[in-house]
Design an enzyme around this catalytic site. Structure first.
Site, PDB file in Angstrom:
ATOM      1  N   ILE A   1      -8.640 -11.536   0.557  1.00 42.20           N
ATOM      2  CA  ILE A   1      -9.493 -12.830   0.278  1.00 42.20           C
ATOM      3  C   ILE A   1      -9.637 -13.332  -1.394  1.00 42.20           C
ATOM      4  O   ILE A   1      -9.672 -12.508  -2.156  1.00 42.20           O
ATOM      5  CB  ILE A   1     -10.909 -12.457   0.810  1.00 42.20           C
ATOM      6  CG1 ILE A   1     -10.990 -11.775   2.082  1.00 42.20           C
ATOM      7  CG2 ILE A   1     -12.122 -13.758   0.591  1.00 42.20           C
ATOM      8  CD1 ILE A   1     -12.041 -11.227   2.641  1.00 42.20           C
TER       9      ILE A   1
ATOM     10  N   VAL B   1     -10.880  -6.405  -4.702  1.00 42.99           N
ATOM     11  CA  VAL B   1     -12.189  -6.887  -3.990  1.00 42.99           C
ATOM     12  C   VAL B   1     -11.667  -7.648  -2.833  1.00 42.99           C
ATOM     13  O   VAL B   1     -11.310  -8.778  -3.292  1.00 42.99           O
ATOM     14  CB  VAL B   1     -13.322  -7.415  -4.834  1.00 42.99           C
ATOM     15  CG1 VAL B   1     -14.643  -7.581  -3.981  1.00 42.99           C
ATOM     16  CG2 VAL B   1     -13.600  -6.749  -6.261  1.00 42.99           C
TER      17      VAL B   1
ATOM     18  N   THR C   1       0.034   3.075   1.786  1.00 45.40           N
ATOM     19  CA  THR C   1      -0.270   1.926   2.401  1.00 45.40           C
ATOM     20  C   THR C   1       0.030   0.719   1.725  1.00 45.40           C
ATOM     21  O   THR C   1       0.750  -0.290   2.157  1.00 45.40           O
ATOM     22  CB  THR C   1      -1.887   2.122   2.790  1.00 45.40           C
ATOM     23  OG1 THR C   1      -2.060   3.422   3.604  1.00 45.40           O
ATOM     24  CG2 THR C   1      -2.186   0.993   4.013  1.00 45.40           C
ATOM     25  N   VAL C   2      -0.580   0.516   0.646  1.00 38.43           N
ATOM     26  CA  VAL C   2      -0.558  -0.732   0.084  1.00 38.43           C
ATOM     27  C   VAL C   2       0.841  -0.798  -0.617  1.00 38.43           C
ATOM     28  O   VAL C   2       1.688  -1.905  -0.585  1.00 38.43           O
ATOM     29  CB  VAL C   2      -1.841  -0.903  -0.993  1.00 38.43           C
ATOM     30  CG1 VAL C   2      -1.574  -2.381  -1.515  1.00 38.43           C
ATOM     31  CG2 VAL C   2      -2.932  -0.854  -0.238  1.00 38.43           C
TER      32      VAL C   2
ATOM     33  N   GLU D   1      -6.663  -9.147  -8.490  1.00 35.20           N
ATOM     34  CA  GLU D   1      -7.125  -9.940  -7.219  1.00 35.20           C
ATOM     35  C   GLU D   1      -7.490  -8.967  -6.138  1.00 35.20           C
ATOM     36  O   GLU D   1      -8.407  -9.266  -5.470  1.00 35.20           O
ATOM     37  CB  GLU D   1      -6.085 -11.225  -6.966  1.00 35.20           C
ATOM     38  CG  GLU D   1      -6.673 -11.906  -5.789  1.00 35.20           C
ATOM     39  CD  GLU D   1      -7.908 -12.524  -6.052  1.00 35.20           C
ATOM     40  OE1 GLU D   1      -8.042 -13.358  -6.985  1.00 35.20           O
ATOM     41  OE2 GLU D   1      -9.168 -12.261  -5.370  1.00 35.20           O
TER      42      GLU D   1
ATOM     43  N   LYS E   1     -16.876  -2.544  -6.087  1.00 35.75           N
ATOM     44  CA  LYS E   1     -16.523  -4.197  -5.916  1.00 35.75           C
ATOM     45  C   LYS E   1     -17.428  -4.938  -6.429  1.00 35.75           C
ATOM     46  O   LYS E   1     -17.366  -5.960  -6.891  1.00 35.75           O
ATOM     47  CB  LYS E   1     -16.199  -4.269  -4.735  1.00 35.75           C
ATOM     48  CG  LYS E   1     -14.691  -3.382  -4.097  1.00 35.75           C
ATOM     49  CD  LYS E   1     -14.893  -3.407  -2.568  1.00 35.75           C
ATOM     50  CE  LYS E   1     -13.337  -2.704  -2.138  1.00 35.75           C
ATOM     51  NZ  LYS E   1     -13.302  -2.723  -0.559  1.00 35.75           N
TER      52      LYS E   1
HETATM   53  P1  NDP Z   1      -2.598   5.679  -0.537  1.00 37.78           P
HETATM   54  O1  NDP Z   1      -3.375   6.773  -0.468  1.00 37.78           O
HETATM   55  O2  NDP Z   1      -2.146   5.256   0.914  1.00 37.78           O
HETATM   56  O3  NDP Z   1      -1.297   5.546  -1.347  1.00 37.78           O
HETATM   57  C1  NDP Z   1      -1.212   6.148  -2.794  1.00 37.78           C
HETATM   58  C2  NDP Z   1       0.133   6.708  -2.891  1.00 37.78           C
HETATM   59  O4  NDP Z   1       0.118   7.083  -4.281  1.00 37.78           O
HETATM   60  C3  NDP Z   1       0.305   7.987  -2.134  1.00 37.78           C
HETATM   61  O5  NDP Z   1       1.731   7.861  -1.585  1.00 37.78           O
HETATM   62  C4  NDP Z   1       0.396   8.973  -3.041  1.00 37.78           C
HETATM   63  O6  NDP Z   1       0.904  10.129  -3.131  1.00 37.78           O
HETATM   64  C5  NDP Z   1       0.571   8.378  -4.176  1.00 37.78           C
HETATM   65  N1  NDP Z   1       0.073   8.968  -5.538  1.00 37.78           N
HETATM   66  C6  NDP Z   1      -0.969   9.331  -5.711  1.00 37.78           C
HETATM   67  N2  NDP Z   1      -1.177   9.849  -7.051  1.00 37.78           N
HETATM   68  C7  NDP Z   1       0.020   9.769  -7.708  1.00 37.78           C
HETATM   69  C8  NDP Z   1       0.620  10.265  -8.776  1.00 37.78           C
HETATM   70  N3  NDP Z   1      -0.230  10.816  -9.879  1.00 37.78           N
HETATM   71  N4  NDP Z   1       2.007   9.786  -9.190  1.00 37.78           N
HETATM   72  C9  NDP Z   1       2.791   9.350  -8.058  1.00 37.78           C
HETATM   73  N5  NDP Z   1       2.175   8.923  -6.877  1.00 37.78           N
HETATM   74  C10 NDP Z   1       0.861   9.244  -6.701  1.00 37.78           C
HETATM   75  O7  NDP Z   1      -3.717   4.664  -1.134  1.00 37.78           O
HETATM   76  P2  NDP Z   1      -3.572   3.093  -0.719  1.00 37.78           P
HETATM   77  O8  NDP Z   1      -2.143   2.528  -0.835  1.00 37.78           O
HETATM   78  O9  NDP Z   1      -4.343   2.524   0.501  1.00 37.78           O
HETATM   79  O10 NDP Z   1      -4.443   2.452  -1.909  1.00 37.78           O
HETATM   80  C11 NDP Z   1      -3.913   2.272  -3.213  1.00 37.78           C
HETATM   81  C12 NDP Z   1      -4.582   1.531  -4.027  1.00 37.78           C
HETATM   82  O11 NDP Z   1      -5.217   0.386  -3.458  1.00 37.78           O
HETATM   83  C13 NDP Z   1      -6.260   2.176  -4.233  1.00 37.78           C
HETATM   84  O12 NDP Z   1      -6.786   2.009  -5.452  1.00 37.78           O
HETATM   85  C14 NDP Z   1      -6.821   1.570  -3.128  1.00 37.78           C
HETATM   86  O13 NDP Z   1      -8.353   1.560  -3.609  1.00 37.78           O
HETATM   87  C15 NDP Z   1      -6.478   0.049  -3.199  1.00 37.78           C
HETATM   88  N6  NDP Z   1      -6.691  -0.943  -2.009  1.00 37.78           N
HETATM   89  C16 NDP Z   1      -6.446  -0.179  -0.797  1.00 37.78           C
HETATM   90  C17 NDP Z   1      -6.575  -1.125   0.127  1.00 37.78           C
HETATM   91  C18 NDP Z   1      -6.206  -0.736   1.527  1.00 37.78           C
HETATM   92  O14 NDP Z   1      -6.659  -1.313   2.476  1.00 37.78           O
HETATM   93  N7  NDP Z   1      -5.821   0.670   1.809  1.00 37.78           N
HETATM   94  C19 NDP Z   1      -6.658  -2.575   0.102  1.00 37.78           C
HETATM   95  C20 NDP Z   1      -7.155  -2.897  -1.236  1.00 37.78           C
HETATM   96  C21 NDP Z   1      -7.103  -2.098  -2.278  1.00 37.78           C
HETATM   97  P3  NDP Z   1       0.166  11.213  -1.983  1.00 37.78           P
HETATM   98  O15 NDP Z   1       0.158  10.746  -0.740  1.00 37.78           O
HETATM   99  O16 NDP Z   1       1.303  12.384  -2.005  1.00 37.78           O
HETATM  100  O17 NDP Z   1      -1.041  11.785  -2.600  1.00 37.78           O
HETATM  101  N1  HSE Z   2     -11.158   1.446   1.376  1.00 36.95           N
HETATM  102  C1  HSE Z   2     -11.259   0.204   1.264  1.00 36.95           C
HETATM  103  C2  HSE Z   2     -12.183  -0.358   2.354  1.00 36.95           C
HETATM  104  C3  HSE Z   2      -9.965  -0.607   1.186  1.00 36.95           C
HETATM  105  O1  HSE Z   2     -12.082  -0.022   3.674  1.00 36.95           O
HETATM  106  O2  HSE Z   2     -12.353  -1.673   2.269  1.00 36.95           O
HETATM  107  C4  HSE Z   2      -9.995  -1.945   0.549  1.00 36.95           C
HETATM  108  O3  HSE Z   2     -10.376  -1.955  -0.544  1.00 36.95           O
END
Ligand code: NDP
Ligand code: HSE
Length: 430
Positions: free
Chosen positions: A137, A133, A14-15, A130, A206
């Site tokens: 924001i 948390v 997602t991110v 940044e 957080k």
């Molecule tokens: P996702 O699960 O959507 O994305 C993580 C990606 O990383 C997936 O595509 C996953 O693949 C891949 N992945 C996981 N483990 C490995 C590995 N060992 N090697 C290579 N690729 C890997 O998570 P998000 O994007 O939502 O979140 C990412 C980070 O950002 C987290 O720390 C989250 O807490 C933080 N965050 C998220 C927010 C949000 O709104 N979603 C907002 C702010 C922070 P697979 O799908 O195959 O597991």
């Molecule tokens: N899973 C977290 C939330 C993502 O819902 O706030 C943002 O850190």
């Protein structure tokens, strides 16, 4: 003379997809601000064949993280795989290879932040977080810099988009827990393991990060008392409304001299308070300070581009430093005096919901247990729950009492023959 800044990305979920999109679509404006083009050189993802929104060149995607971590032309590694391991080790390897790191990973920063900052210091590199948390924001930079002259006394915050989204839809539309969680996952708000959101752990991570900056300490997640929202039932919203409250999952940190209480749990908060009106995926962070007064930070706390906003800003800050040949590793001078207040000594008001037979003397026995534990009742609602079975729901609001007293009383109430069930108990804030 450098001709560009090389970026490596770990995780294209997602991110990660949002960050890749911003780096590509805003390339010109980012280059103008950084002084050099920012080139996304390599992206490591577990499954390179997965359908994804980000459009990347054929040589960019790899399933081998090492191609990012040791790439000679990558200056900044962005970790977005989430979770504790191997994310922590990847950040360590990036730093040890002399690269700057950016992460949105609250779990890793809350658990290992100081270890990693110190490693970054040894290697003269920067580690920024940044987005960890409040997503977009601006909190970390505000706590690190703009509020540095203040003494922060209280933080009251809604820090998890997923749980706030669930609570809002349950309260306003009467939807059930499971279907709203599914929607939050589809919208990309939830963690890969949504139990981290639901059980309050994401919020606790957080709160640790903010508290460490606010109180200049080295708190760890175990210092935070943590309860999630899985026990909240439709009835609790009903009674909250009758008493004039909303239900929110709050992160609370309060400093009294050098003792800090830190807790994450559902609360009843007055319906007319600012935090009660924070709905859906929005987060809000109220901070009480001695110089700046009371501040409120507000915005969407989750979602692909919300997080990408903060991550790309971190990248840009590092890129500018690289361009100007300066290092910006913030030195954290700790306040060694600060300690954690035990949860047993925390004092709040409580809401209790009990099921009991509908007969004379029941309320008196319940009141006696509370009274014996120094808990005064401020109001009671009794509702018939089943006419044929002659059972009732008893809802009690208390005056402020110590947590150790209420925990003792709850144990005794559970053993009381006239109480069929202690269905829920929720703390009241404000
Ligand atoms: P996702 O699960 O959507 O994305 C993580 C990606 O990383 C997936 O595509 C996953 O693949 C891949 N992945 C996981 N483990 C490995 C590995 N060992 N090697 C290579 N690729 C890997 O998570 P998000 O994007 O939502 O979140 C990412 C980070 O950002 C987290 O720390 C989250 O807490 C933080 N965050 C998220 C927010 C949000 O709104 N979603 C907002 C702010 C922070 P697979 O799908 O195959 O597991
Ligand atoms: N899973 C977290 C939330 C993502 O819902 O706030 C943002 O850190």
């Amino acid at each position: 003379m450098k001709k560009d800044i090389g970026i490596g990305l770990l995780g294209l979920g997602t991110v990660g997809s949002g960050v890749a999109e911003v780096l590509v679509t805003k390339a010109d404006s980012l280059a103008e601000q950084a002084g050099l083009p920012l080139i996304l050189r390599k992206v490591a993802e577990r499954d390179v064949n997965k359908r994804r929104s980000a459009r990347l060149g054929p040589d960019v995607l790899t399933s081998n993280p090492e191609e990012v971590l040791s790439h000679p032309e990558i200056d900044i590694v962005i970790e977005l795989i989430g979770g504790e391991h191997p994310a922590k080790e990847y950040i360590e390897r990036a730093i040890a290879n002399g690269k700057h790191a950016v992460t949105a990973n609250k779990e890793v920063i809350a658990k290992y932040g100081y270890e990693l900052f110190s490693l970054a210091g040894e290697h003269n590199t920067d580690l920024r977080y940044e987005a960890s948390v409040g997503s977009g924001i601006p909190l970390i930079s505000s706590f690190q810099q703009e509020l540095a002259a203040n003494k922060i006394s209280v933080i009251h915050a809604i820090l998890n988009g997923t749980t706030n989204y669930i609570l809002t839809r349950m309260a306003q539309e009467g939807l059930d827990f499971a279907s709203t969680l599914k929607q939050a996952q589809e919208l990309g708000y939830a963690e890969a393991d949504p139990a981290n959101d639901i059980e309050g752990r994401d919020t606790a991570y957080k709160l640790v990060i903010l508290s460490n900056l606010a109180f200049r300490t080295k708190f760890v997640p175990q210092d935070v008392y943590c309860e999630g929202i899985s026990n909240i039932a439709a009835q609790d919203f009903l009674y909250a409304g009758e008493f004039g409250y909303a239900i929110k999952l709050l992160a609370i940190a309060k400093r009294d001299d050098d003792e800090v209480e830190m807790r994450v749990h559902p609360v009843f908060i007055p319906r007319d308070s600012q935090l009660a009106k924070v709905d859906g995926v929005y987060n809000a962070i109220e901070v009480e300070t001695d110089l700046a007064g009371k501040l409120v930070f507000y915005g969407e706390g989750a979602g692909s581009l919300r997080a990408a906003s903060a991550i790309v800003a971190d990248v840009l800050a590092i890129a500018r430093n690289i361009y100007h040949g300066v290092n910006n590793v913030p030195e954290i001078r700790l306040n060694q005096r600060v300690t954690v207040k035990p949860m047993s000594e925390v004092k709040t008001r409580y809401y209790l919901r009990l099921d009991a037979p509908d007969r004379p003397g029941v309320l008196a026995q319940i009141s006696k247990v509370l009274g014996d534990n120094a808990i005064s009742i401020s109001s009671v609602i009794q509702r018939e729950s089943n006419l044929a079975a002659q059972t009732a729901v008893i809802v009690i609001m208390t005056y402020p009492a110590e947590e150790q007293g209420i925990q003792k009383a709850l144990k005794q109430l559970k053993q009381l023959p006239v109480v069929s069930e202690v269905s829920n108990f929720i703390r009241v804030e404000g």
